[in-house]
Design a protein around this motif. Structure first.
Motif, PDB file in Angstrom:
ATOM      1  N   CYS A 161       1.318   2.073  -0.439  1.00  0.00           N
ATOM      2  CA  CYS A 161      -0.070   1.326  -0.906  1.00  0.00           C
ATOM      3  C   CYS A 161       0.244  -0.452  -1.143  1.00  0.00           C
ATOM      4  O   CYS A 161       1.149  -0.113  -2.037  1.00  0.00           O
ATOM      5  N   ASP A 162      -0.240  -0.929  -0.538  1.00  0.00           N
ATOM      6  CA  ASP A 162       0.138  -2.303  -1.430  1.00  0.00           C
ATOM      7  C   ASP A 162      -1.795  -2.389  -1.809  1.00  0.00           C
ATOM      8  O   ASP A 162      -3.011  -2.370  -0.961  1.00  0.00           O
ATOM      9  N   TYR A 163      -2.047  -3.046  -2.724  1.00  0.00           N
ATOM     10  CA  TYR A 163      -3.379  -3.598  -3.062  1.00  0.00           C
ATOM     11  C   TYR A 163      -3.538  -4.703  -2.784  1.00  0.00           C
ATOM     12  O   TYR A 163      -2.878  -5.994  -2.858  1.00  0.00           O
ATOM     13  N   VAL A 198       0.819  -5.324  -6.367  1.00  0.00           N
ATOM     14  CA  VAL A 198       0.999  -4.255  -6.998  1.00  0.00           C
ATOM     15  C   VAL A 198       1.182  -3.306  -5.676  1.00  0.00           C
ATOM     16  O   VAL A 198       0.500  -3.334  -4.691  1.00  0.00           O
ATOM     17  N   LYS A 199       1.959  -2.472  -5.308  1.00  0.00           N
ATOM     18  CA  LYS A 199       2.936  -1.757  -4.858  1.00  0.00           C
ATOM     19  C   LYS A 199       2.641  -0.464  -5.362  1.00  0.00           C
ATOM     20  O   LYS A 199       3.202   0.266  -6.268  1.00  0.00           O
ATOM     21  N   GLY A 200       2.715   1.076  -4.254  1.00  0.00           N
ATOM     22  CA  GLY A 200       2.528   2.348  -4.506  1.00  0.00           C
ATOM     23  C   GLY A 200       3.728   3.243  -3.691  1.00  0.00           C
ATOM     24  O   GLY A 200       3.790   2.873  -1.856  1.00  0.00           O
ATOM     25  N   MET A 250      -8.802   4.275  -4.228  1.00  0.00           N
ATOM     26  CA  MET A 250      -8.394   4.084  -2.880  1.00  0.00           C
ATOM     27  C   MET A 250      -8.620   2.813  -2.250  1.00  0.00           C
ATOM     28  O   MET A 250      -8.031   2.671  -1.004  1.00  0.00           O
ATOM     29  N   GLU A 251      -9.766   2.366  -1.849  1.00  0.00           N
ATOM     30  CA  GLU A 251     -10.087   2.146  -0.818  1.00  0.00           C
ATOM     31  C   GLU A 251     -10.036   0.119  -1.002  1.00  0.00           C
ATOM     32  O   GLU A 251     -10.114  -0.502  -0.425  1.00  0.00           O
ATOM     33  N   LEU A 252      -9.318  -0.178  -2.225  1.00  0.00           N
ATOM     34  CA  LEU A 252      -8.780  -1.516  -3.172  1.00  0.00           C
ATOM     35  C   LEU A 252      -7.413  -1.371  -2.447  1.00  0.00           C
ATOM     36  O   LEU A 252      -6.755  -2.408  -2.607  1.00  0.00           O
ATOM     37  N   TYR A 253      -6.819  -0.751  -1.839  1.00  0.00           N
ATOM     38  CA  TYR A 253      -5.413  -0.236  -1.180  1.00  0.00           C
ATOM     39  C   TYR A 253      -4.988  -0.457   0.805  1.00  0.00           C
ATOM     40  O   TYR A 253      -5.983   0.441   0.651  1.00  0.00           O
ATOM     41  N   GLU A 254      -4.063  -1.080   0.589  1.00  0.00           N
ATOM     42  CA  GLU A 254      -3.878  -0.462   2.643  1.00  0.00           C
ATOM     43  C   GLU A 254      -2.921   0.081   2.500  1.00  0.00           C
ATOM     44  O   GLU A 254      -1.581   0.461   1.802  1.00  0.00           O
ATOM     45  N   TRP A 255      -3.184   1.645   3.607  1.00  0.00           N
ATOM     46  CA  TRP A 255      -2.250   2.797   3.124  1.00  0.00           C
ATOM     47  C   TRP A 255      -1.609   2.659   4.511  1.00  0.00           C
ATOM     48  O   TRP A 255      -2.349   2.199   5.657  1.00  0.00           O
ATOM     49  N   LYS A 256      -0.364   3.146   4.586  1.00  0.00           N
ATOM     50  CA  LYS A 256       0.237   3.020   5.585  1.00  0.00           C
ATOM     51  C   LYS A 256       1.064   4.705   5.535  1.00  0.00           C
ATOM     52  O   LYS A 256       2.708   4.907   4.276  1.00  0.00           O
TER      53      LYS A 256
END
Length: 421
Positions: A311-313, A358-360, A380-386
């Motif tokens: 995830c990337d902010y 911010v990365k996760g 959750m919607e504040l991050y791009e998920w891959k």
């Protein structure tokens, strides 16, 4: 004489003073055994506030009423209190947002909510106007918060305390997720504030409304009385008793406790990976991390029962203050607590200078991000998920580095690393 606050324990306007006291180190006691409609009608109370409204603050110099005035009094009881602002322009901006919170947020939430609770006449056109005005105000607030973590400066002020208490009524009673999702920066701001330790101490655990309060039903018109033969009322009365008994029996059947629905993730086929075993290995490995913990992770990992996600902010340009960025990540992890049984996560704050990135990395039960997490954790919607592609050696190595807190990470130093386990 201690400061004594007269109000009910669930009064959101009383919360303003209590939170201000937490930030100011001022002692404020709630009056004991306060009963709305009784305590505020006594001659002693009317002397303090002729309108009989709450809250009222009893001070050595005399009473103070109106919640914002009370909060100001409490905050200014501490000399040079930072929540009141340190410069003239800070003071002006704090007062500006306090007025905005009262006139644009609180007033329009009240116009929408109270008729639905029966405190006033419900009129659809009036409700539509209140919602439109509230959306306009939240839109303006959302724009300001797109580039600001707090309303004024880089820390909590009295403006944030009052704004949060006013938003609390809306989030708790009527502003559902489908309504607030239009204002993501307001959502982020609200959940960040209510999870600040000093605010949470007063508000407790905050839950967002899942549905609107129902519109009050209109009373049916009285039916004209009918004259019937004397023998009939007895028969009708008997029938009515039997009817009521049947209704009561049906109600008892309907109200029987239902079994709690199981989480869909508990219904998945068993996995060879035991999440608690991995968390224990991660926590207990102090040396040779790559050889012990990382190797252990891949030995345990079940690609059919679990999935990995990066995830990337989305709004890294906001991250201009280090401690605010770290608090933001901490708040996210707190709100992910609902997924503790089904997830493991690592969050990294990266960079030597702002804006910080911010990365996760997250491990979730199942092949998709659990829907209940998406629905209940607004972050959750504040991050791009891959989803991680394990056939890609570079992505697999990135997983290793994130679990290990490898520094430098992607060529930049780590400012902070937090683990969810």
């Amino acid at each position: 004489m201690a400061l004594i606050l007269h109000a009910g324990k669930t009064n959101k306007n009383a919360f303003k003073a209590l939170i201000a006291a937490e930030y100011s180190g001022v002692q404020v006691k709630m009056v004991e055994n306060f009963e709305m409609g009784v305590s505020n009608k006594t001659p002693e109370f009317i002397k303090m506030n002729p309108l009989g409204k709450v809250p009222v603050l009893e001070t050595p110099e005399g009473p103070v009423f109106e919640s914002n005035a009370i909060a100001r009094y409490v905050a200014r009881s501490k000399v040079n209190n930072p929540i009141c602002g340190s410069t003239l322009i800070d003071y002006g901006h704090i007062e500006q947002w306090i007025d905005f919170a009262a006139m644009e947020i609180d007033a329009n939430i009240a116009k929408w909510l109270y008729p639905r609770l029966g405190y006033g006449v419900y009129l659809p056109p009036a409700e539509e106007a209140a919602i439109a005005a509230l959306k306009r105000a939240l839109g303006a607030l959302n724009t300001h918060l797109a580039s600001n973590t707090f309303l004024v400066g880089h820390a909590v002020t009295l403006a944030d305390i009052i704004m949060t208490c006013n938003l609390y009524l809306g989030f708790f009673q009527i502003m559902t997720k489908s309504f607030t999702s239009e204002f993501p920066h307001v959502e982020r701001y609200f959940w960040t504030l209510v999870n600040q330790p000093k605010i949470k101490r007063i508000l407790g655990e905050v839950k967002q409304a899942v549905s609107l309060p129902p519109v009050p039903s209109k009373k049916p018109a009285a039916q004209p009385k009918e004259t019937k033969p004397k023998a009939e009322p007895k028969k009708e009365a008997k029938k009515e008793v039997e009817k009521q008994a049947a209704k009561a029996e049906a109600a008892e059947e309907e109200e029987a406790p239902k079994p709690k629905p199981r989480n869909p993730l508990d219904l998945l086929p068993p996995s060879k990976m035991v999440l608690d075993d991995w968390k224990r290995l991660y926590s207990n490995t102090k040396t040779n991390f790559r050889e012990v913990a990382i190797k252990g992770f891949w030995d345990m990992y079940d690609p059919e029962g679990y999935s990995l996600w990066f995830c990337d902010y989305k709004y890294n340009e906001e991250n201009t203050v280090s401690f605010v960025t770290m608090n933001k990540v901490g708040g996210f992890l707190q709100r992910m607590d609902l997924a503790r049984k089904y997830a493991f996560g690592k969050m990294l704050v990266i960079g030597a200078n702002p804006p910080f990135k911010v990365k996760g990395l997250w491990l979730f039960r199942g092949q998709e991000i659990p829907q209940f997490v998406i629905d209940e954790c607004y972050d959750m919607e504040l991050y791009e998920w891959k989803k991680v592609d394990l056939s890609d050696a570079a992505q697999k190595e990135r997983v290793n580095q994130m679990i290990e807190d490898c520094e430098p990470f992607e060529g930049e130093p780590l400012l902070d690393a937090k683990c969810f386990k």
